[in-house]
Design an enzyme around this catalytic site. Structure first.
Site, PDB file in Angstrom:
ATOM      1  N   LYS A 163      88.819   0.801  13.861  1.00 57.72           N
ATOM      2  CA  LYS A 163      90.045   2.089  13.386  1.00 57.72           C
ATOM      3  C   LYS A 163      91.086   2.138  13.690  1.00 57.72           C
ATOM      4  CE  LYS A 163      87.192   4.988  11.836  1.00 57.72           C
ATOM      5  NZ  LYS A 163      85.357   5.903  11.656  1.00 57.72           N
ATOM      6  N   ASP A 182      78.458   6.010  17.891  1.00 55.85           N
ATOM      7  CA  ASP A 182      79.478   5.815  19.391  1.00 55.85           C
ATOM      8  C   ASP A 182      80.663   5.416  18.895  1.00 55.85           C
ATOM      9  OD1 ASP A 182      80.006   6.247  21.951  1.00 55.85           O
ATOM     10  OD2 ASP A 182      78.517   4.484  22.425  1.00 55.85           O
TER      11      ASP A 182
HETATM   12  N1  LIG Z   1      81.329   3.000  10.552  1.00 53.15           N
HETATM   13  C1  LIG Z   1      81.848   2.657   8.964  1.00 53.15           C
HETATM   14  N2  LIG Z   1      81.355   2.056   8.682  1.00 53.15           N
HETATM   15  C2  LIG Z   1      81.789   1.939   7.656  1.00 53.15           C
HETATM   16  N3  LIG Z   1      82.610   2.352   7.280  1.00 53.15           N
HETATM   17  C3  LIG Z   1      83.613   2.872   7.689  1.00 53.15           C
HETATM   18  C4  LIG Z   1      83.055   3.495   9.411  1.00 53.15           C
HETATM   19  N4  LIG Z   1      84.245   4.302   9.210  1.00 53.15           N
HETATM   20  C5  LIG Z   1      85.238   4.298   8.306  1.00 53.15           C
HETATM   21  N5  LIG Z   1      84.861   3.802   7.391  1.00 53.15           N
HETATM   22  C6  LIG Z   1      85.018   4.331   5.911  1.00 53.15           C
HETATM   23  O1  LIG Z   1      86.991   3.899   6.033  1.00 53.15           O
HETATM   24  C7  LIG Z   1      87.077   5.533   6.006  1.00 53.15           C
HETATM   25  C8  LIG Z   1      87.664   6.037   6.363  1.00 53.15           C
HETATM   26  O2  LIG Z   1      87.009   6.620   7.839  1.00 53.15           O
HETATM   27  P1  LIG Z   1      87.204   7.747   8.409  1.00 53.15           P
HETATM   28  O3  LIG Z   1      86.803   8.973   7.529  1.00 53.15           O
HETATM   29  O4  LIG Z   1      86.816   7.590   9.690  1.00 53.15           O
HETATM   30  O5  LIG Z   1      88.588   8.051   8.222  1.00 53.15           O
HETATM   31  P2  LIG Z   1      89.587   9.780   8.386  1.00 53.15           P
HETATM   32  O6  LIG Z   1      91.076   9.135   8.228  1.00 53.15           O
HETATM   33  O7  LIG Z   1      89.324  10.474   9.962  1.00 53.15           O
HETATM   34  O8  LIG Z   1      88.997   9.951   6.779  1.00 53.15           O
HETATM   35  P3  LIG Z   1      89.073  11.694   6.267  1.00 53.15           P
HETATM   36  O9  LIG Z   1      90.658  11.159   5.295  1.00 53.15           O
HETATM   37  O10 LIG Z   1      88.801  11.666   5.554  1.00 53.15           O
HETATM   38  O11 LIG Z   1      90.414  12.718   7.999  1.00 53.15           O
HETATM   39  C9  LIG Z   1      85.315   6.197   5.593  1.00 53.15           C
HETATM   40  O12 LIG Z   1      85.300   6.934   4.261  1.00 53.15           O
HETATM   41  C10 LIG Z   1      84.967   4.527   5.153  1.00 53.15           C
HETATM   42  O13 LIG Z   1      85.011   3.793   4.031  1.00 53.15           O
END
Ligand SMILES: Nc1ncnc2c1ncn2[C@@H]1O[C@H](COP(=O)(O)OP(=O)(O)OP(=O)(O)O)[C@@H](O)[C@H]1O
Length: 576
Positions: free
Chosen positions: A337, A372
């Protein structure tokens, strides 16, 4: 060996040894916190200990820079520093951890191009170390000598708790019956069996765990025995788990780290790996509190996996994040990420705040409901492994932290966490029973998070994932806050026509106001999901539940969260 190289190596080792000293001290005091029900202190100690490593690295860097005026890399000198350090580790009880500490120091001082085995421990040399192999980890008990019950009493007496068991006879009877029911491999006479019990109790939150295995002609039965404090001066055996899936959940990646006073983590991890083969060594190191070692081990495993696979890194399935860009390698169960350079206009957080939220989660009790993460800097991947779509995406959303070096893509900062199935995708493919279980888990996750003083902020289904054990876990941290930062409100009843048909709220909404009834509108727009959710968690759709949770947190109430199904608790055998 030149003196300067020796002196630098010794300074680094001193920093590491100070780390181990302080880590051991705070870990050892977990026993007392358990005995005296000091639950607030348990959380404080967990938070403090997680930070110890970085603090010692900072201190050591300060000393090195001050004493040796280090600026540019002197290649010969630093190769000698590594050799001197290897020599010092020959009889060291924690060579694996000491190597990681060395890597941390070196990587803070010098550029990525030097991160190879000439200068750091990309590969470990620790497995050759003698003292580790000789580590005394467990005691073997022969029930034939004193009888089965007395042997179990002896095992339970070994930790020398300062308080007595509430009712040992009752609990041991249930325990024996549980072994009999759970494992055919224990259906032997005492003469045919022996028990190997780890010499260290594992403490975490309000629980203590004794871990071992039964050996019999039928094979081995690994088990975890959960103990709790009845908060009236007595210890109770609460559950026995022997199924490997259940044991794996106790060591799950969404839990706080254990406090285990073992001076030989390398050997302990090897022992645990045999008992719980599903867990990687990296996960086990983290689970016992050595999360930085978990990170080192993860990266080694990942490099090995990369060289023995050929699939491409791709965007993670699901709805794209507005703050994070998430990618994965289909053959490896993790996601990577990165924080985007710019966020969607609806997001008001900054990059620094996002990092702060991830850090908060690292230090907080994750109650089995928040994944985590491992934070990495300067991670290099072979460019050939990226799908074109992913590369285009990363260069579009995060050009400031993605760069090319020869045939590598180097990412300046990222988080790595276990891959789950996003809950929205899981539900779309599930039958009604699976949907109900998942929505029950979703509500439970929210309840446990708020009871642990985490308001998740954005509770849309896409922000939760489902593990291979079917557990629902939260993974989107950019909007989380502590419970006292929000105000839970019930929407006022509209009275006039104007109010009834208003397209905007006609009442004042302040920053931090949350209307729990909106959960049903936004997260549970699908009527089937809403009905299934309401079957178990209707209370979450109105403000009083949240206000009560908020006041519990404010009053220091720390709820019980058992990392095993409640039906496994021994109290079901004697409480009606
Ligand atoms: N641990 C994980 N396992 C599988 N897919 C994941 C995981 N973490 C994130 N994703 C995928 O990536 C996408 C974006 O991740 P995350 O929600 O952390 O990002 P964000 O930018 O904080 O989201 P938001 O726009 O809701 O704030 C999630 O909707 C999911 O589809």
């Amino acid at each position: 060996m030149n003196n300067l190289a020796y002196a630098i190596a010794k300074t680094i080792l001193n920093g590491f040894e100070r780390h181990i000293f302080l880590f051991t001290e705070i870990t050892r005091s977990a026993k007392q916190r358990f005995e005296q029900c000091q639950w607030q202190d348990v959380h404080l100690a967990a938070k403090q200990r997680t930070d110890f490593y970085d603090k010692r690295v900072t201190e050591t860097l300060f000393t090195l820079k001050q004493d040796f005026e280090i600026e540019q890399l002197d290649c010969q000198l630093w190769q000698n520093v590594k050799l001197a350090y290897v020599e010092m580790l020959e009889k060291h009880p924690q060579p694996d951890l000491a190597e990681s500490f060395y890597n941390s120091i070196f990587c803070h001082l010098f550029e990525r191009k030097y991160y190879n085995n000439d200068y750091i421990f990309v590969q470990t040399t620790a497995s050759k170390s003698q003292p580790v192999a000789a580590a005394q980890l467990y005691t073997r008990y022969y029930p034939d000598e004193k009888g089965l019950k007395q042997t179990i009493y002896d095992i339970l007496a070994k930790p020398q708790f300062d308080i007595a068991y509430e009712n040992l006879t009752r609990d041991v009877d249930i325990l024996i019956e549980q072994f009999y029911q759970q494992s055919k491999k224990t259906h032997y006479t005492p003469k045919q069996m022996s028990f190997d019990i780890l010499d260290f109790v594992f403490y975490r939150n309000k629980g203590a765990y004794i871990i071992g295995k039964v050996n019999s002609p039928g094979g081995e039965t690994p088990f975890i025995l959960a103990l709790v404090n009845n908060e009236h001066g007595g210890i109770v055996l609460d559950a026995m788990l022997s199924a490997s899936e259940e044991m794996a959940v106790i060591f799950g990646f969404a839990r706080a780290y254990f406090f285990v006073d073992c001076q030989h983590p390398y050997a302990l991890v090897a022992f645990l790996k045999k008992l719980i083969p599903h867990k990687t060594k990296a996960e086990l190191y983290s689970a016992i509190g050595y999360h930085k070692q978990g990170k080192t081990q993860f990266y080694r495993d990942f490099l090995n996996h990369l060289s023995s696979s050929d699939d491409q890194l791709i965007l993670a399935p699901g709805i794209k994040g507005m703050v994070m860009s998430v990618f994965t390698l289909p053959s490896y169960p993790y996601v990577f990420k990165i924080i985007k350079d710019k966020f969607s206009p609806s997001k008001s957080v900054t990059k620094a705040e996002v990092k702060e939220k991830y850090r908060l989660v690292k230090l907080h009790d994750r109650v089995g409901r928040m994944a985590d993460t491992m934070e990495y800097s300067e991670v290099a991947f072979p460019k050939s492994r990226f799908s074109q779509e992913l590369l285009d995406e990363l260069l579009t959303v995060a050009p400031s932290i993605v760069r090319f070096e020869d045939d590598l893509v180097v990412i300046q900062h990222m988080y790595i966490e276990r891959r789950m199935t996003p809950l929205n995708l899981f539900l779309a493919d599930a039958n009604e029973k699976e949907q109900e279980d998942a929505l029950f888990g979703y509500g439970q996750a929210i309840k446990q998070l708020i009871a642990a003083d985490i308001f998740p902020g954005d509770m849309l289904l896409k922000n939760f994932g489902v593990t291979r054990h079917g557990r629902v876990i939260f993974y989107d941290y950019d909007e989380i806050t502590y419970m006292d930062e929000v105000c839970f409100r019930t929407k006022p009843e509209p009275k006039t026509e104007e109010q009834i048909y208003a397209s905007e709220p006609w009442y004042t909404v302040n920053p931090g106001d949350v209307f729990p009834e909106e959960l049903a509108i936004f997260a549970l727009a699908n009527p089937t999901y809403k009905t299934l959710f309401k079957k178990h968690h209707e209370d979450l759709l109105s403000a009083p539940y949240w206000q009560q949770a908020q006041s519990n947190v404010a009053n220091g109430v720390i709820e019980d969260v058992f990392p095993y199904p409640t039906e496994m608790r021994f109290c079901h055998h004697y409480l009606k």
